[in-house]
Design a protein around this motif. Sequence first.
Motif, short mmCIF file in Angstrom:
data_model
loop_
_atom_site.label_atom_id
_atom_site.label_comp_id
_atom_site.label_asym_id
_atom_site.label_seq_id
_atom_site.Cartn_x
_atom_site.Cartn_y
_atom_site.Cartn_z
N PHE A 48 44.38 74.28 -80.34
CA PHE A 48 45.75 74.56 -80.78
C PHE A 48 46.75 74.24 -79.69
O PHE A 48 47.80 73.63 -79.94
CB PHE A 48 45.88 76.04 -81.19
CG PHE A 48 47.29 76.43 -81.53
CD1 PHE A 48 47.84 76.10 -82.76
CD2 PHE A 48 48.08 77.11 -80.62
CE1 PHE A 48 49.15 76.44 -83.08
CE2 PHE A 48 49.39 77.45 -80.92
CZ PHE A 48 49.92 77.12 -82.16
N THR A 49 46.44 74.63 -78.45
CA THR A 49 47.36 74.39 -77.34
C THR A 49 47.57 72.90 -77.12
O THR A 49 48.71 72.44 -76.94
CB THR A 49 46.81 75.03 -76.06
OG1 THR A 49 46.56 76.41 -76.30
CG2 THR A 49 47.81 74.91 -74.92
N ARG A 50 46.49 72.14 -77.14
CA ARG A 50 46.61 70.71 -76.92
C ARG A 50 47.34 70.04 -78.08
O ARG A 50 48.14 69.12 -77.88
CB ARG A 50 45.23 70.09 -76.73
CG ARG A 50 44.52 70.56 -75.46
CD ARG A 50 43.22 69.82 -75.24
NE ARG A 50 43.44 68.41 -74.99
CZ ARG A 50 43.83 67.91 -73.83
NH1 ARG A 50 44.06 68.71 -72.80
NH2 ARG A 50 44.01 66.61 -73.68
N THR A 51 47.08 70.50 -79.30
CA THR A 51 47.78 69.94 -80.46
C THR A 51 49.28 70.20 -80.35
O THR A 51 50.11 69.31 -80.60
CB THR A 51 47.23 70.55 -81.76
OG1 THR A 51 45.83 70.25 -81.85
CG2 THR A 51 47.95 69.98 -82.96
N ALA A 52 49.63 71.44 -79.96
CA ALA A 52 51.04 71.78 -79.81
C ALA A 52 51.69 70.92 -78.73
O ALA A 52 52.85 70.50 -78.84
CB ALA A 52 51.18 73.26 -79.48
N GLY A 53 50.93 70.64 -77.66
CA GLY A 53 51.46 69.80 -76.60
C GLY A 53 51.78 68.40 -77.08
O GLY A 53 52.84 67.84 -76.78
N TRP A 54 50.85 67.81 -77.85
CA TRP A 54 51.10 66.47 -78.37
C TRP A 54 52.24 66.46 -79.39
O TRP A 54 53.01 65.49 -79.45
CB TRP A 54 49.83 65.91 -79.01
CG TRP A 54 48.80 65.49 -78.00
CD1 TRP A 54 47.58 66.03 -77.79
CD2 TRP A 54 48.94 64.43 -77.05
NE1 TRP A 54 46.93 65.39 -76.77
CE2 TRP A 54 47.73 64.40 -76.30
CE3 TRP A 54 49.95 63.52 -76.76
CZ2 TRP A 54 47.53 63.48 -75.28
CZ3 TRP A 54 49.74 62.60 -75.73
CH2 TRP A 54 48.55 62.59 -75.01
N VAL A 55 52.36 67.54 -80.17
CA VAL A 55 53.48 67.63 -81.11
C VAL A 55 54.80 67.66 -80.35
O VAL A 55 55.79 67.02 -80.74
CB VAL A 55 53.33 68.89 -81.99
CG1 VAL A 55 54.61 69.15 -82.78
CG2 VAL A 55 52.16 68.72 -82.95
N GLY A 56 54.83 68.41 -79.23
CA GLY A 56 56.05 68.47 -78.43
C GLY A 56 56.43 67.11 -77.87
O GLY A 56 57.61 66.73 -77.88
N ILE A 57 55.44 66.35 -77.41
CA ILE A 57 55.73 65.02 -76.88
C ILE A 57 56.22 64.10 -78.00
O ILE A 57 57.14 63.29 -77.81
CB ILE A 57 54.47 64.44 -76.20
CG1 ILE A 57 54.16 65.23 -74.92
CG2 ILE A 57 54.64 62.97 -75.88
CD1 ILE A 57 52.90 64.80 -74.22
N GLY A 58 55.60 64.22 -79.18
CA GLY A 58 56.07 63.42 -80.32
C GLY A 58 57.50 63.75 -80.70
O GLY A 58 58.31 62.86 -80.99
N ALA A 59 57.82 65.05 -80.70
CA ALA A 59 59.18 65.47 -81.03
C ALA A 59 60.17 64.94 -80.00
O ALA A 59 61.31 64.56 -80.34
CB ALA A 59 59.25 66.99 -81.10
N ALA A 60 59.75 64.90 -78.73
CA ALA A 60 60.62 64.37 -77.69
C ALA A 60 60.96 62.91 -77.97
O ALA A 60 62.10 62.46 -77.77
CB ALA A 60 59.95 64.50 -76.32
N GLY A 61 59.98 62.16 -78.46
CA GLY A 61 60.24 60.77 -78.81
C GLY A 61 61.24 60.64 -79.95
O GLY A 61 62.13 59.78 -79.92
#
Length: 291
Positions: free
Chosen positions: A194-207
């Motif tokens: 979950f933590t890693r998924t949330a991290g990748w979602v955050g990076i995607g949102a930043a894009g």
Amino acid sequence: MRRSLLSTIACSALVLVTLVMEREAFADDARSAGELFRSGEEAYAERRFRDAASAFDEANRKAPRGATAYAAGVSWHEAGEPARAADALELALETGGLDDESRVDARTRLARISPLLATMTVDGPPGARVTLAHMTDAAVPLKIHLAPGRHVAKRADVAGAPSIKIVVAAGESARVVLSDVSIVEDDPPPPSSFTRTAGWVGIGAAGVFSASAVVLGLATLKARDDFSDSGNTDASMRDRALSFRTMTNVAWAAAAASGLGGITLLVLSPRASAAKVQLGATELRCTIPFL
């Protein structure tokens, strides 16, 4: 008295059965070795020297004899495998039982090929086994001939044990010492999907926010130019430019926050690590004094 006699008879019967089983196992090995030796002779006659050498080697493992080791050495020599040939010929001379002609030939071949090879001695703790060059899962101490160049020695009895890289030259003697190593299981890490998924979602949102900020920034510049073209008198154009600028700043701020949060989550997320190799008190070492 009767019970003691029965116990003695039972023990004697057990010993007799054990001896019979060992004798049968020895007979089976001898019979299998004979078949392998004949296969080796056939392969040698057909000039399939590698097949012959492998058959002779296996026959010698089942029923060690100097003549069998000699046959393996000659076959390996003819197959163009000088290191294996030297090992087998040396073993034949140590085992003994060769006739005069075979003994002289073994020494002659050894004298011819030994200067072209390196000699490696491998030592280690009791029960240690090593894989090195053509020797696989061999017990130590071990003496082996090697072709000049790079080789890798590794303990075969300990999963995950580190390898030792070796470089040898023709005519040199070297020694490798394998120390105690053990495998230590790490504690299983907590779930981190979950933590890693949330991290990748955050990076995607930043894009996404960054792309939006670029679009809004271009719109801000156009609105500013339109306001300038009006002689800086059109209030609606001024408000429009200010609105786009505000949205641009908000988008950039959201992109920075999302990206920073995503990277933080990825960095802090624990990763699985199944096992690690821990060296013993004497640690793994490789000493190669060339004589």
